[in-house]
Design an enzyme around this catalytic site. Structure first.
Site, short mmCIF file in Angstrom:
data_model
loop_
_atom_site.label_atom_id
_atom_site.label_comp_id
_atom_site.label_asym_id
_atom_site.label_seq_id
_atom_site.Cartn_x
_atom_site.Cartn_y
_atom_site.Cartn_z
N SER A 137 0.88 -1.12 -0.13
CA SER A 137 0.07 0.04 0.04
C SER A 137 0.99 1.13 -0.11
O SER A 137 2.07 1.39 0.34
CB SER A 137 -0.89 0.06 1.26
OG SER A 137 -1.51 1.22 1.54
N TYR A 150 -1.87 -0.55 10.94
CA TYR A 150 -1.82 -0.93 9.33
C TYR A 150 -0.79 -0.48 8.62
O TYR A 150 -0.17 -1.27 7.90
CB TYR A 150 -3.27 -0.41 8.70
CG TYR A 150 -3.73 -0.50 7.12
CD1 TYR A 150 -3.84 -1.97 6.77
CD2 TYR A 150 -3.26 0.30 6.44
CE1 TYR A 150 -3.91 -2.20 5.58
CE2 TYR A 150 -3.58 0.20 4.89
CZ TYR A 150 -3.78 -1.06 4.65
OH TYR A 150 -3.97 -1.37 3.35
P1 NAI Z 1 -11.19 -6.30 -0.10
O1 NAI Z 1 -11.63 -6.30 1.46
O2 NAI Z 1 -12.47 -6.38 -1.14
O3 NAI Z 1 -10.24 -7.54 -0.32
C1 NAI Z 1 -9.40 -8.14 0.92
C2 NAI Z 1 -9.74 -9.43 0.85
O4 NAI Z 1 -8.99 -10.15 1.66
C3 NAI Z 1 -11.08 -9.67 1.23
O5 NAI Z 1 -11.83 -10.67 0.30
C4 NAI Z 1 -10.89 -10.43 2.81
O6 NAI Z 1 -12.00 -11.39 3.00
C5 NAI Z 1 -9.67 -11.08 2.40
N1 NAI Z 1 -9.30 -11.50 3.80
C6 NAI Z 1 -8.89 -10.90 4.76
N2 NAI Z 1 -8.40 -11.64 5.86
C7 NAI Z 1 -7.87 -12.85 5.28
C8 NAI Z 1 -7.69 -14.04 5.59
N3 NAI Z 1 -7.09 -14.17 6.89
N4 NAI Z 1 -7.48 -15.02 4.76
C9 NAI Z 1 -7.73 -14.91 3.41
N5 NAI Z 1 -8.31 -13.93 2.91
C10 NAI Z 1 -8.52 -12.83 3.75
O7 NAI Z 1 -10.50 -4.97 -0.14
P2 NAI Z 1 -9.27 -4.76 -1.39
O8 NAI Z 1 -9.09 -3.15 -1.36
O9 NAI Z 1 -9.44 -5.63 -2.45
O10 NAI Z 1 -7.78 -5.16 -0.50
C11 NAI Z 1 -6.92 -6.02 -1.24
C12 NAI Z 1 -5.49 -5.64 -0.83
O11 NAI Z 1 -5.23 -4.49 -0.95
C13 NAI Z 1 -5.41 -5.60 0.81
O12 NAI Z 1 -4.11 -6.09 1.06
C14 NAI Z 1 -5.44 -4.19 1.30
O13 NAI Z 1 -4.62 -3.85 2.58
C15 NAI Z 1 -4.65 -3.70 0.05
N6 NAI Z 1 -4.98 -2.16 -0.30
C16 NAI Z 1 -6.42 -1.43 -0.33
C17 NAI Z 1 -6.58 -0.27 -0.37
C18 NAI Z 1 -8.00 0.46 -0.37
O14 NAI Z 1 -7.95 1.33 -0.17
N7 NAI Z 1 -9.06 -0.52 -0.63
C19 NAI Z 1 -5.38 0.73 -0.60
C20 NAI Z 1 -4.19 -0.01 -0.32
C21 NAI Z 1 -3.81 -1.21 -0.28
#
Ligand code: NAI
Length: 257
Positions: A137, A150
């Site tokens: 990120s 975070y």
């Molecule tokens: P999202 O919440 O849609 O996707 C994250 C996924 O990871 C979810 O499906 C969730 O259920 C899953 N997850 C969480 N804990 C887990 C575990 N223990 N085992 C397996 N799966 C698990 O959100 P997004 O935005 O698609 O996030 C993807 C990545 O992007 C994350 O690593 C997040 O930190 C990163 N990110 C997100 C930003 C944002 O503003 N949305 C900005 C920068 C980075």
């Protein structure tokens, strides 16, 4: 070049993981979606056109990761790309955040990547190549208030990524980091349930489609690191050069959580 590539994606029932799987399938790659909820995986699977797989996998459970990775290897014969994407954040002041929150975020965002990489790396070594991509990120480079827990997890992810890249350079295993700014995904429902942060950054929030397209390019080009959007990328570079000055000038603008 993407055709037939087996791409294991963690946390791909929603957000950028699910969207990357969609885009990869369109281009003929074989995304393997993984996540904690079978039901949500099935929903994501229904929106994917091409060949793909779905497996229940929780990145905090090493035994189950090893078992699932074995099943994937048996079913597909190889794993070309590991996209370590699973993660979440909770934006709150350090003084208000319970200790367990720091531990749990580190366990998923950082240790989750360590566990999945431990399970997949021997397969890449055996097959003579591969690509590991870690979704970190902008918070991995630039900490702001209400992100102590975070941001620390994402700084850890970048530390791990950079060391691993050097260790695996001679083995035809590329290691990349993707560092997006705010993205319009379900992530924000947990990070910022009241929507304060989202409303303040709405104007420059990324769409999951843009981030997924950037990840697909990283797979094609084996780019070591991508910061996005471009404005954030420039900001991060300036911040690296003049951190104290940037704190003074941009502090109020950055502390929008
Ligand atoms: P999202 O919440 O849609 O996707 C994250 C996924 O990871 C979810 O499906 C969730 O259920 C899953 N997850 C969480 N804990 C887990 C575990 N223990 N085992 C397996 N799966 C698990 O959100 P997004 O935005 O698609 O996030 C993807 C990545 O992007 C994350 O690593 C997040 O930190 C990163 N990110 C997100 C930003 C944002 O503003 N949305 C900005 C920068 C980075």
């Amino acid at each position: 070049m993407l055709h037939g590539k087996i791409v294991l994606i963690t946390g791909s029932a929603s957000g950028i993981g699910a969207e990357t799987a969609r885009q990869l399938a369109v281009q003929g790659a074989v995304p393997i979606l993984t996540g904690r909820s079978r039901e949500k995986l099935e929903q994501a699977s229904a929106s994917i056109g091409g060949k793909h797989g779905c497996y229940v996998l929780d990145v905090t459970d090493f035994d189950s990761i090893q078992a699932v990775v074995r099943q994937i290897e048996e079913a597909y014969g190889r794993i070309d790309v590991l996209l370590n994407n699973a993660g979440y954040g909770v934006f709150e002041y350090f003084a208000d955040a319970p200790l367990e929150r720091f531990e749990a975020m580190m366990d998923t965002n950082y240790m989750g990547i360590v566990r999945c990489t431990k399970a997949v790396l021997p397969i890449m070594q055996k097959q003579g190549g591969g690509h590991i991509i870690n979704v970190a990120s902008m918070a991995g480079k630039l900490s702001t208030s209400k992100s102590s827990g975070y941001a620390a997890t994402k700084h850890a992810v970048l530390g791990l990524t950079n060391a691993l890249r050097m260790e695996l350079a001679g083995l035809n295993i590329a290691v990349s980091a993707v560092n997006p700014g705010p993205i319009d995904t379900p992530f924000l429902q947990t990070a910022d349930p009241e929507g304060t942060y989202a409303s303040r950054v709405r104007g420059y929030m990324l769409k999951p489609e843009q981030v997924a397209a950037a990840i697909v390019k990283v797979i094609e080009r084996r780019t070591p690191e991508v910061d996005l959007p471009l404005s954030a990328s420039i900001g991060i570079r300036l911040y690296g050069l003049f951190p104290r000055l940037a704190d003074r000038i941009a502090g109020r603008w950055l502390n929008r959580k």
